[in-house]
Every structure is written in structure tokens, then in C-alpha cells.
Write an enzyme that holds these catalytic residues in place. Structure first.
Site, PDB file in Angstrom:
ATOM      1  N   HIS A 127       0.921  -0.981  -0.035  1.00 49.03           N
ATOM      2  CA  HIS A 127       0.024   0.147  -0.208  1.00 49.03           C
ATOM      3  C   HIS A 127       0.831   1.252   0.072  1.00 49.03           C
ATOM      4  O   HIS A 127       2.145   1.107   0.459  1.00 49.03           O
ATOM      5  CB  HIS A 127      -0.838   0.011   1.299  1.00 49.03           C
ATOM      6  CG  HIS A 127      -2.043   0.863   1.548  1.00 49.03           C
ATOM      7  ND1 HIS A 127      -1.631   2.344   1.922  1.00 49.03           N
ATOM      8  CD2 HIS A 127      -3.036   0.768   1.351  1.00 49.03           C
ATOM      9  CE1 HIS A 127      -2.631   2.865   1.908  1.00 49.03           C
ATOM     10  NE2 HIS A 127      -3.686   2.293   1.534  1.00 49.03           N
ATOM     11  N   ASP A 204       3.124  -4.637   8.148  1.00 46.51           N
ATOM     12  CA  ASP A 204       2.135  -4.151   8.049  1.00 46.51           C
ATOM     13  C   ASP A 204       0.844  -4.927   7.761  1.00 46.51           C
ATOM     14  O   ASP A 204       0.569  -5.697   6.976  1.00 46.51           O
ATOM     15  CB  ASP A 204       2.127  -3.154   6.581  1.00 46.51           C
ATOM     16  CG  ASP A 204       0.742  -2.578   6.176  1.00 46.51           C
ATOM     17  OD1 ASP A 204      -0.112  -2.840   7.035  1.00 46.51           O
ATOM     18  OD2 ASP A 204       0.755  -1.902   5.277  1.00 46.51           O
TER      19      ASP A 204
HETATM   20  N1  C6P Z   1      -6.199   0.411   2.757  1.00 48.30           N
HETATM   21  C1  C6P Z   1      -8.221   0.116   1.328  1.00 48.30           C
HETATM   22  O1  C6P Z   1      -9.287  -0.063   0.951  1.00 48.30           O
HETATM   23  P1  C6P Z   1      -4.755   3.674   7.129  1.00 48.30           P
HETATM   24  O2  C6P Z   1      -5.417   4.431   5.989  1.00 48.30           O
HETATM   25  O3  C6P Z   1      -3.712   4.274   8.003  1.00 48.30           O
HETATM   26  O4  C6P Z   1      -5.902   3.069   8.220  1.00 48.30           O
HETATM   27  O5  C6P Z   1      -4.191   2.408   6.529  1.00 48.30           O
HETATM   28  C2  C6P Z   1      -3.353   2.615   5.302  1.00 48.30           C
HETATM   29  C3  C6P Z   1      -3.137   1.029   4.846  1.00 48.30           C
HETATM   30  C4  C6P Z   1      -2.074   0.321   4.806  1.00 48.30           C
HETATM   31  N2  C6P Z   1      -1.676  -0.869   4.642  1.00 48.30           N
HETATM   32  C5  C6P Z   1      -2.505  -1.847   3.933  1.00 48.30           C
HETATM   33  C6  C6P Z   1      -2.307  -2.992   3.638  1.00 48.30           C
HETATM   34  C7  C6P Z   1      -3.778  -1.233   3.908  1.00 48.30           C
HETATM   35  O6  C6P Z   1      -4.829  -1.870   3.170  1.00 48.30           O
HETATM   36  C8  C6P Z   1      -4.195   0.301   4.275  1.00 48.30           C
HETATM   37  C9  C6P Z   1      -5.517   0.926   4.030  1.00 48.30           C
HETATM   38  C10 C6P Z   1      -7.547   0.745   2.688  1.00 48.30           C
HETATM   39  O7  C6P Z   1      -7.600  -0.688   0.973  1.00 48.30           O
HETATM   40  C11 C6P Z   1      -7.687   2.353   2.339  1.00 48.30           C
HETATM   41  S1  C6P Z   1      -6.672   2.793   1.176  1.00 48.30           S
END
Ligand code: C6P
Length: 410
Positions: A127, A204
Site C-alpha cells: 500500500h 503491515d
Molecule cells: N487500505 C483499502 O481500501 P490507514 O489508512 O492508515 O488506516 O491504513 C493504510 C493501509 C496500510 N496498509 C494496507 C495494507 C492497507 O490496506 C491500508 C488501507 C484501505 O485498501 C484504504 S486505502
């Protein structure tokens, strides 16, 4: 179908008020759980009760409300510790989410240690949250970002990983479950290989934590990060787990209230873990809500949830594979939680809009994983992502809505 006979899906669904909604006169089929899950009444009530009964700032007052708030806040940390089996409670740092947790490690752990010639190792399926903070820290230090490639089925090229790992590697940061492909990565193998040459590993866990039991000690992860809103908790709250030895050796990420023991203009003494990393008034309701979400997940059991979701994934995969003109992006042997797909004749954004018209919520786009889209030569995908409350019948509705969409566009 699968273990669902013993799985009290009706009772679970009744706990989530929003699932009773209709969209365009059709029952909501919520399949955008990878973006954010919905909330059971137990979480909603925990936050409501806090504001109605106990709310005040934490760790700052001797009065009753501050004591009560502080106790609820501190108890939630105890719950998180148990949930991920951290060795001690002060290894659990509350952040605003996965994104902040990764940035904290990048700036506080990596930045002071990196120099030109050093390497950070990530994967091609990260991500953006696990790419950009490393690019920033590489710009700041002169270190280089290395990317482990992925195969056509969406699996890590593990032989490449082993070849890329070297004395130049200073940190490996890897996603446990890909949000764009659903691939479950062999993080234990990665951690063991990295540790063999004393390289720490950050995992992650944003897309893993709602779908599988996580034991940070069994994994031997050095850092493990996740967000509350992907595990039935509130937004704006997340966790950074770090080994005590590493967290103690890191400078604070931000300065402010609660992260100090004493302040004078001559010298400030930082607080102990975890408060050293929690500057300012924290997200008290978020923490309390996350604690309630963990209680809720525990009351059902992650292994039970995982078995139900695995059944959904298998069923959905076979249903979608049977649709002419549909291509699943991400066909790893080990997958969890989601299916990404494209249609020959319809752009993913149109798929998203058409499915919405049938009451089906999916995500369409690059999923903040543009390198994955580039790897599979697609501009975007549609993604159906599952949670404990989804049913096999909802998968039928999804498949039917996709067929209808194809019919409209052909
Ligand atoms: N993915 C999705 O629709 P946050 O935004 O900080 O809570 O998480 C970020 C993030 C980091 N790593 C992974 C593997 C993720 O899937 C996500 C968030 C969401 O796939 C929103 S973009």
C-alpha cells in the site's frame, strides 16, 4: 456451506445496525470491508457510554471522570496486548492508524540509523503507506529503496527476496495481506531470514488483523502495525507494536503533553514507553472503541471468523470465475479477505457505480497500490472484500449484479 452451520451469522448481523439499510431500495450488501469495516452496537455503545458517563481527558486529572476515562483507556491497551500477544503492555503504542505507525517507524527508527549505501526492502504489493514513508526517509538519508518482485499470480518472488537481503539491508517492511490482491505473504519466513543477518522486520498488518489470529511473539516481528477501523473499531485510531528494546532506543516522534516526565527550558526528560510516543491528548474514544471491537472479535473468535471468511472467499472465487469476461487479479495460493477483479467490457469505476445501484458496495480504483496496478497492467480493479457478517447469499447477489452490469455494457 463450510462451517457456517455453526456460525451464528444472524446474531452477528443483528449486532451491526447499518446492515439493515437499503440502498436504492435494495438491501445493502457491504463488500468494502478492506477500506473500512462497519461497527457492532457493542462498539457504538462503548463510545456512547464513554461520552455519556465517563468522559474526560486521560492521565491528567485527579477527579473521578478523569480517573474513569484513564482506566478505560489503559484497559484498552491491555486488550490490544492480549489480542496480538505482545510481551508487555508498553510495547503497544496508540497512533492514528497504520499510516502514522509506519511514518513513526520510518522517522524515529530508520532515519537516525540510515546512511548512503543502506537499503530498505519492501515488496511490489505494498500500500502507498508502506512505500512513500520509505521514499521520504531515503531522500532524507541517501539510503535506497529495494522492491521484492511479485509473480503473475500475485505471490512474492521469495528466491528474489533471499537474494536481495544483504548486509546493506537495514530494515524489511512487508505487508502481511495485500489490500489489492488478497495475497497472504509468508511473513514468518521473511522475518526468520532477515533475523538470520540481524535485520529487523516491520509487518503491515492492516489487512491481516481482521482475518487471522496474530501473535507478534510467535512471528518474532520487530514492529507490527494496524488500524482500528479495519477491525470493527473507530477511525483515527491504530496501533504500533514494537519490541521494547527497539522502542526504547528510538527518539520520540512528536513532542508535547504526556510524552514527558519533566520539562524545563534547559532540559526535557521524556516519559517512559508507551507514552513517549503518544504526545498530546490522545484519541480517547477511539481507543475505548478499539478495546470494545477487540472484545467483540474475541467473543466470536478469530479462528472461527477466519474459517467463515475462507468459505466466502472460496465460494466467491468459484462464482466469479464462472463469469465470462471477468478476470481475477491476484490468484495466490494463500489469500484472505478479498477478491480484486476486472471486466473486459467495463471500467472498474463503472462496475462500482453499477453495483451500487444493486445495493452492493465494492471499492473501485487503484486501492492506494498503484505499483500493483502497473504490475498487472490494469488502470484499476473492482474489489469485493469480506467481513465476519457477510453471507453466501450476498455473494450470489454480487455475482448476479456483475452479470447484470456486463449485460448493460455489452
Ligand atoms: N487500505 C483499502 O481500501 P490507514 O489508512 O492508515 O488506516 O491504513 C493504510 C493501509 C496500510 N496498509 C494496507 C495494507 C492497507 O490496506 C491500508 C488501507 C484501505 O485498501 C484504504 S486505502
Amino acid at each position: 456451506m463450510t462451517n457456517s452451520a455453526q456460525y451464528n451469522i444472524k446474531a452477528i448481523r443483528n449486532d451491526f445496525p447499518i446492515l439493515g439499510r437499503e440502498i436504492f431500495g435494495k438491501p445493502l450488501v457491504y463488500l468494502d470491508n478492506g477500506a473500512s469495516t462497519q461497527h457492532p452496537v457493542q462498539v457504538i455503545n462503548a463510545v456512547k457510554d464513554l461520552y455519556e458517563q465517563n468522559y474526560s481527558n486521560v492521565h491528567r486529572g485527579v477527579h473521578t471522570l478523569s480517573q474513569e476515562s484513564s482506566e478505560l483507556y489503559d484497559n484498552a491497551r491491555v486488550k490490544v496486548r492480549g489480542f496480538i500477544n505482545a510481551a508487555c503492555v508498553h510495547e503497544v503504542v496508540f497512533t492514528s492508524g497504520t499510516t502514522e505507525s509506519i511514518n513513526l517507524v520510518a522517522q524515529s527508527y530508520a532515519r537516525p540509523r540510515l546512511q548512503e549505501g543502506d537499503e530498505i526492502l519492501i515488496t511490489h504489493m505494498e500500500h502507498h503507506s508502506n512505500i512513500v514513508p520509505w521514499q521520504m526517509v531515503c531522500e532524507q538519508t541517501g539510503a535506497t529503496l529495494k522492491v521484492i518482485p511479485i509473480s503473475d499470480s500475485g505471490e512474492l518472488e521469495m528466491d528474489q527476496f533471499h537474494a536481495m537481503l544483504s548486509e546493506k539491508t537495514k530494515l524489511v517492511s512487508v505487508v502481511q495481506v495485500s489490500n489489492a490482491l488478497g495475497t497472504v505473504n509468508p511473513v514468518k519466513e521473511i522475518i526468520d531470514a532477515a533475523h538470520a543477518i540481524d535485520v529487523p522486520v516491520m509487518v503491515d498488518g492492516a489487512q491481516a488483523i481482521p482475518h487471522m489470529p496474530v501473535d507478534v511473539q510467535a512471528l518474532d516481528a520487530d514492529f507490527y502495525v494496524f488500524s482500528g477501523h479495519k477491525i470493527y473499531g473507530p477511525t483515527g485510531i491504530g496501533v504500533l507494536y514494537g519490541k521494547e528494546k527497539l522502542l526504547n532506543a528510538m527518539p520520540p516522534y512528536q513532542g508535547g503533553g504526556d510524552m514527558i516526565l519533566s520539562v524545563s527550558f534547559e532540559k526535557t526528560i521524556y516519559n517512559q514507553l508507551p507514552y513517549k510516543f503518544e504526545a498530546g491528548t490522545p484519541n480517547i474514544a477511539g481507543v475505548v472503541g478499539l478495546g470494545a471491537a477487540i472484545d467483540y472479535v474475541n467473543s466470536i473468535g478469530l479462528s472461527t471468523i477466519a474459517a467463515h471468511e475462507h468459505g466466502l472467499l472460496m465460494y466467491a472465487t468459484s462464482k466469479l470465475q464462472a463469469i465470462d469476461g471477468l478476470r481475477i487479479i491476484g490468484e495466490a495460493e494463500q489469500k484472505a479477505g478479498l477478491i480484486s477483479f476486472v471486466l473486459d467490457a467495463v471500467h472498474p469505476h463503472d462496475i462500482g457505480t453499477m453495483l451500487d445501484g444493486e445495493g452492493v458496495a465494492v471499492r473501485a480504483g487503484h486501492h492506494c497500490a498503484q505499483p500493483v496496478m502497473e504490475r498487472f497492467k490494469v488502470p484499476a480493479t473492482a474489489r469485493a472484500s469480506f467481513a465476519m457478517y457477510n453471507t453466501f447469499q450476498e455473494i450470489d447477489v454480487l455475482a448476479e449484479a456483475i452479470r447484470k452490469t456486463i449485460g448493460m455494457f455489452s
